[in-house]
Scaffold this motif. Structure first.
Motif, PDB file in Angstrom:
ATOM      1  N   TYR A 468      99.902  67.860  46.990  1.00  0.00           N
ATOM      2  CA  TYR A 468      99.838  66.855  45.923  1.00  0.00           C
ATOM      3  C   TYR A 468     100.130  65.485  46.503  1.00  0.00           C
ATOM      4  O   TYR A 468     100.659  65.350  47.606  1.00  0.00           O
ATOM      5  N   PHE A 469      99.767  64.449  45.749  1.00  0.00           N
ATOM      6  CA  PHE A 469     100.123  63.072  46.070  1.00  0.00           C
ATOM      7  C   PHE A 469     100.969  62.516  44.937  1.00  0.00           C
ATOM      8  O   PHE A 469     100.652  62.719  43.764  1.00  0.00           O
ATOM      9  N   ALA A 470     102.019  61.804  45.286  1.00  0.00           N
ATOM     10  CA  ALA A 470     102.860  61.164  44.281  1.00  0.00           C
ATOM     11  C   ALA A 470     103.598  60.008  44.937  1.00  0.00           C
ATOM     12  O   ALA A 470     104.336  60.220  45.903  1.00  0.00           O
ATOM     13  N   HIS A 471     103.382  58.819  44.447  1.00  0.00           N
ATOM     14  CA  HIS A 471     104.054  57.631  44.966  1.00  0.00           C
ATOM     15  C   HIS A 471     104.551  56.817  43.784  1.00  0.00           C
ATOM     16  O   HIS A 471     103.812  55.970  43.247  1.00  0.00           O
ATOM     17  N   PRO A 472     105.768  57.044  43.338  1.00  0.00           N
ATOM     18  CA  PRO A 472     106.271  56.321  42.165  1.00  0.00           C
ATOM     19  C   PRO A 472     106.212  54.809  42.310  1.00  0.00           C
ATOM     20  O   PRO A 472     106.030  54.093  41.322  1.00  0.00           O
ATOM     21  N   ASP A 473     106.334  54.316  43.552  1.00  0.00           N
ATOM     22  CA  ASP A 473     106.293  52.870  43.755  1.00  0.00           C
ATOM     23  C   ASP A 473     104.863  52.330  43.768  1.00  0.00           C
ATOM     24  O   ASP A 473     104.633  51.163  43.454  1.00  0.00           O
ATOM     25  N   TYR A 474     103.905  53.167  44.116  1.00  0.00           N
ATOM     26  CA  TYR A 474     102.496  52.769  44.121  1.00  0.00           C
ATOM     27  C   TYR A 474     101.643  53.895  43.522  1.00  0.00           C
ATOM     28  O   TYR A 474     100.877  54.549  44.221  1.00  0.00           O
ATOM     29  N   PRO A 475     101.794  54.135  42.224  1.00  0.00           N
ATOM     30  CA  PRO A 475     101.088  55.252  41.602  1.00  0.00           C
ATOM     31  C   PRO A 475      99.574  55.147  41.696  1.00  0.00           C
ATOM     32  O   PRO A 475      98.871  56.166  41.728  1.00  0.00           O
ATOM     33  N   ASP A 476      99.060  53.919  41.771  1.00  0.00           N
ATOM     34  CA  ASP A 476      97.615  53.758  41.861  1.00  0.00           C
ATOM     35  C   ASP A 476      97.075  54.303  43.177  1.00  0.00           C
ATOM     36  O   ASP A 476      95.925  54.754  43.249  1.00  0.00           O
ATOM     37  N   VAL A 477      97.898  54.273  44.211  1.00  0.00           N
ATOM     38  CA  VAL A 477      97.480  54.828  45.493  1.00  0.00           C
ATOM     39  C   VAL A 477      97.308  56.346  45.381  1.00  0.00           C
ATOM     40  O   VAL A 477      96.342  56.913  45.895  1.00  0.00           O
ATOM     41  N   ALA A 478      98.237  56.997  44.700  1.00  0.00           N
ATOM     42  CA  ALA A 478      98.111  58.444  44.502  1.00  0.00           C
ATOM     43  C   ALA A 478      96.827  58.773  43.753  1.00  0.00           C
ATOM     44  O   ALA A 478      96.118  59.732  44.090  1.00  0.00           O
ATOM     45  N   ARG A 479      96.521  57.990  42.733  1.00  0.00           N
ATOM     46  CA  ARG A 479      95.288  58.218  41.984  1.00  0.00           C
ATOM     47  C   ARG A 479      94.068  58.063  42.893  1.00  0.00           C
ATOM     48  O   ARG A 479      93.151  58.893  42.873  1.00  0.00           O
ATOM     49  N   LYS A 480      94.054  57.020  43.708  1.00  0.00           N
ATOM     50  CA  LYS A 480      92.915  56.783  44.594  1.00  0.00           C
ATOM     51  C   LYS A 480      92.777  57.893  45.632  1.00  0.00           C
ATOM     52  O   LYS A 480      91.660  58.319  45.957  1.00  0.00           O
ATOM     53  N   GLN A 481      93.893  58.366  46.168  1.00  0.00           N
ATOM     54  CA  GLN A 481      93.841  59.446  47.150  1.00  0.00           C
ATOM     55  C   GLN A 481      93.213  60.700  46.549  1.00  0.00           C
ATOM     56  O   GLN A 481      92.336  61.329  47.154  1.00  0.00           O
ATOM     57  N   VAL A 482      93.682  61.081  45.360  1.00  0.00           N
ATOM     58  CA  VAL A 482      93.165  62.278  44.707  1.00  0.00           C
ATOM     59  C   VAL A 482      91.694  62.108  44.349  1.00  0.00           C
ATOM     60  O   VAL A 482      90.866  62.996  44.612  1.00  0.00           O
ATOM     61  N   GLU A 483      91.348  60.984  43.752  1.00  0.00           N
ATOM     62  CA  GLU A 483      89.974  60.777  43.316  1.00  0.00           C
ATOM     63  C   GLU A 483      89.016  60.720  44.503  1.00  0.00           C
ATOM     64  O   GLU A 483      87.880  61.191  44.406  1.00  0.00           O
ATOM     65  N   TRP A 484      89.455  60.149  45.640  1.00  0.00           N
ATOM     66  CA  TRP A 484      88.614  60.138  46.840  1.00  0.00           C
ATOM     67  C   TRP A 484      88.363  61.560  47.316  1.00  0.00           C
ATOM     68  O   TRP A 484      87.233  61.931  47.632  1.00  0.00           O
ATOM     69  N   GLN A 485      89.422  62.376  47.371  1.00  0.00           N
ATOM     70  CA  GLN A 485      89.245  63.762  47.781  1.00  0.00           C
ATOM     71  C   GLN A 485      88.336  64.522  46.814  1.00  0.00           C
ATOM     72  O   GLN A 485      87.523  65.342  47.234  1.00  0.00           O
ATOM     73  N   GLN A 486      88.476  64.256  45.538  1.00  0.00           N
ATOM     74  CA  GLN A 486      87.632  64.939  44.563  1.00  0.00           C
ATOM     75  C   GLN A 486      86.167  64.551  44.724  1.00  0.00           C
ATOM     76  O   GLN A 486      85.276  65.406  44.624  1.00  0.00           O
ATOM     77  N   ARG A 487      85.903  63.277  44.967  1.00  0.00           N
ATOM     78  CA  ARG A 487      84.507  62.854  45.188  1.00  0.00           C
ATOM     79  C   ARG A 487      83.940  63.484  46.444  1.00  0.00           C
ATOM     80  O   ARG A 487      82.817  63.989  46.451  1.00  0.00           O
ATOM     81  N   MET A 488      84.716  63.461  47.517  1.00  0.00           N
ATOM     82  CA  MET A 488      84.228  64.023  48.769  1.00  0.00           C
ATOM     83  C   MET A 488      84.150  65.548  48.698  1.00  0.00           C
ATOM     84  O   MET A 488      83.253  66.169  49.269  1.00  0.00           O
ATOM     85  N   GLY A 489      85.083  66.144  47.981  1.00  0.00           N
ATOM     86  CA  GLY A 489      85.092  67.598  47.856  1.00  0.00           C
ATOM     87  C   GLY A 489      83.873  68.152  47.154  1.00  0.00           C
ATOM     88  O   GLY A 489      83.516  69.321  47.330  1.00  0.00           O
ATOM     89  N   ALA A 490      83.206  67.332  46.372  1.00  0.00           N
ATOM     90  CA  ALA A 490      81.995  67.769  45.682  1.00  0.00           C
ATOM     91  C   ALA A 490      80.877  68.091  46.671  1.00  0.00           C
ATOM     92  O   ALA A 490      79.927  68.803  46.330  1.00  0.00           O
ATOM     93  N   PHE A 491      80.978  67.595  47.896  1.00  0.00           N
ATOM     94  CA  PHE A 491      79.951  67.824  48.915  1.00  0.00           C
ATOM     95  C   PHE A 491      80.456  68.740  50.036  1.00  0.00           C
ATOM     96  O   PHE A 491      79.945  68.725  51.142  1.00  0.00           O
ATOM     97  N   MET A 492      81.457  69.521  49.710  1.00  0.00           N
ATOM     98  CA  MET A 492      82.153  70.330  50.710  1.00  0.00           C
ATOM     99  C   MET A 492      81.598  71.748  50.777  1.00  0.00           C
ATOM    100  O   MET A 492      81.266  72.350  49.769  1.00  0.00           O
ATOM    101  N   LYS A 493      81.501  72.256  51.983  1.00  0.00           N
ATOM    102  CA  LYS A 493      81.130  73.645  52.229  1.00  0.00           C
ATOM    103  C   LYS A 493      82.255  74.324  53.010  1.00  0.00           C
ATOM    104  O   LYS A 493      83.063  73.657  53.657  1.00  0.00           O
ATOM    105  N   LYS A 494      82.281  75.630  52.945  1.00  0.00           N
ATOM    106  CA  LYS A 494      83.222  76.404  53.743  1.00  0.00           C
ATOM    107  C   LYS A 494      82.465  77.098  54.862  1.00  0.00           C
ATOM    108  O   LYS A 494      81.376  77.631  54.641  1.00  0.00           O
TER     109      LYS A 494
END
Length: 562
Positions: A468-494
């Protein structure tokens, strides 16, 4: 609470993937150089330690999964991403994940990689954790950048610490076999319902635990990793906005922008070495077991046999040839992250943790600083093909012969370290003691100087909750980290070997060791394309084809990971 990430105070030597991967070369070179790394670990029975355990055979070895019920994420995991917490935690209402101390206070030792200057063994942070967990740990912290050398020497000796942290990037040469030879089966303590004694360990996802199986037994306590964990091409959004630049969306656009953005006279260059991003752009699989997969044509191939492998190297070389890469990156000197924050380069690669680390680091020194992650594009500007990371890449292991008391205290420490977000235990692991290691400002914990010097990469290496990501001092960074992974994960293969902890035969230990340096030399113009092609041919003839047969048999026996 900031999990699975270096403290921004740990500086450029912190556990970024750049330093992680650099240490791999050290370990490989040590093995190749004939150091007496693990002579005692080879043995005639080493063949029994090769291969993997998966499917039903692995399921029998795993701890029961009992999902945690504490703080629910604001951004649930999606497309293989980590989860995210973007709200402030009520520090006065933190819950307890370990109701009773599981440790008995019996002393034991832990060896772990450490980036930065380790605190004293009797520091306030270590004392507070021991008191809370009921443990008495003596830390044997070792320089993370040369950890492979130390790990090899220790595992070849007769004196092994009670608990040892082993990162996956150090599982080269004979070290992988040593894990089976030197560390104990934890099944009698953790398999099935036995793990319920350790609730935080029970909440670790089964895929991560499966990666802890070495030599047919559960030996490693995992630090889970999100499948959508990729190197991020970061860019200076503040400078892009100032100049009116659009973010490139194809390799050709990137090169064209890079030429326009570079001004050698002003000592500003477009980027650092972009090789890691190039591999993602062109869909090249990672090294090691994940580099193997069965394609749609039914053929099993390794990463260096992919046509995309040479295409990625060629594009990286174009950047160097065009003079858009900073000279220090070409010379492999200094720190690209520092050049990035100084505005000397506008794009650089690093792991996801740099998003928070650089934001926090520059908050006071450069209030206008903005770091963003560029979405990875495909070779034609379309969608990329990305390959999933393994669900765990770091383990803590307990030496064979350790007493029951030692094992139970080591497991108590790991259970404490794996506490989920929103708990007292997580707060103590990540921030230390209020008033000593952090203060609360506006409901947000802020580390003191003592916290920045003591609360860094020790206990967090023993185990971790689901990513997980959690940054109480910079919560927007946590959101960006997760959303970036989610966008990139849509094109992911195993790949076919996803989720398998594979130990290759010792005879192939150094088969691919030359490629990292060869890639470095080729993109800088110091080697020819024919040199790379010759190395691929040599790889095939000197063991690659036999290793392919070995993997084919392994997959025929165990099934595919995808």
């Amino acid at each position: 609470m900031t999990p699975n990430a270096a403290s921004p105070s740990s500086g450029p030597a912190g556990p970024s993937r750049r330093s992680f991967l650099a240490s791999t070369a050290v370990a490989t070179a040590a093995v190749a150089g004939g150091m007496p790394l693990l002579a005692a670990c080879g043995g005639s029975d080493s063949g029994s330690r090769e291969g993997t355990t998966s499917g039903r055979a692995a399921d029998k070895l795993l701890p029961a999964y009992v999902a945690g019920t504490l703080a629910r994420p604001d951004l649930p995991s999606k497309n293989g991403s980590a989860a995210g917490y973007t709200g402030k935690v009520d520090l006065a209402a933190l819950q307890t994940s370990v109701p009773h101390k599981l440790g008995t206070g019996a002393p034991f030792t832990i060896m772990s990689p450490f980036w930065g200057s380790p605190p004293k063994g009797d520091c306030a942070y270590y004392k507070a954790l021991d008191a809370a967990a009921g443990t008495k740990v003596t830390w044997q912290n070792q320089d993370g950048n040369t950890y492979g050398q130390k790990l090899g020497a220790v595992l070849a000796s007769s004196s092994i610490p009670d608990m040892v942290v082993v990162p996956g990037w150090e599982l080269v040469g004979k070290i992988a076999n040593a894990v089976t030879a030197k560390f104990m089966d934890l099944g009698p303590y953790l398999a099935g319902d036995k793990v319920k004694k350790y609730p935080n360990l029970a909440a670790i996802p089964s895929d991560a635990w499966r990666m802890g199986i070495f030599g047919g037994a559960l030996r490693g306590i995992p630090m889970p990793s999100a499948a959508a964990t990729f190197i991020v091409p970061y860019y200076r959004k503040d400078l892009f906005d100032k100049k009116g630049w659009s973010v490139p969306t194809s390799p050709d656009e990137f090169l064209s922008w890079a030429k326009d953005a570079t001004s050698a006279k002003a000592k500003v260059y477009a980027c650092g070495d972009m090789s890691w991003t190039a591999f993602n752009i062109f869909g090249v699989r990672s090294s090691g077991p994940l580099g193997w997969t069965i394609g749609s044509d039914g053929k099993l191939t390794y990463r260096i046999e992919q046509p995309e492998y040479l295409e990625a190297l060629e594009w990286s070389r174009k950047l160097f040839d065009a003079g858009v890469v900073h000279p220090d990156d070409k010379a492999r000197s200094g720190d690209a992250g520092q050049r990035f924050t100084a505005g000397q380069i506008l794009v650089f690669n690093n792991d996801t943790s740099a998003w928070y680390g650089k934001t926090a680091e520059q908050a006071k020194a450069n209030p206008d600083f903005r770091i963003e992650g560029m979405d990875i594009f495909g070779p034609d500007g379309g969608h990329p093909t990305l390959y999933a990371s393994q669900p765990a890449t770091i383990w803590s292991l307990i030496r064979k012969g350790a007493s029951k008391t030692t094992v139970e205290n080591a497991l108590a420490a790991a259970d404490f370290a794996a506490a989920p977000y929103g708990t007292k235990e997580r707060m103590l692991v990540d921030y230390g003691v209020e008033g000593t290691h952090y203060t609360v400002k506006g409901g947000v914990p802020v580390k003191t100087d003592q916290g920045n010097s003591e609360v860094i990469n020790a206990w967090v290496m023993l185990a971790a909750p689901a990513p997980y990501f959690a940054h109480p001092d910079y919560p927007d960074v946590a959101r960006k980290q997760v959303e970036w992974q989610q966008r990139m994960g849509a094109f992911m293969k195993k790949t076919s070997t996803y989720g398998m902890n594979i130990v290759e035969p010792n005879r192939y230990a150094n088969l691919s060791s030359q490629f990292e340096q060869l890639e470095i030399d080729y993109v800088r113009g110091n080697k020819k394309l024919s040199d790379v092609q010759a190395a691929i041919s040599t790889w095939k003839s000197s063991g690659g084809e036999k290793l392919r047969d070995w993997y084919k048999q392994l997959l025929d026996k165990n099934g595919s990971g995808n």
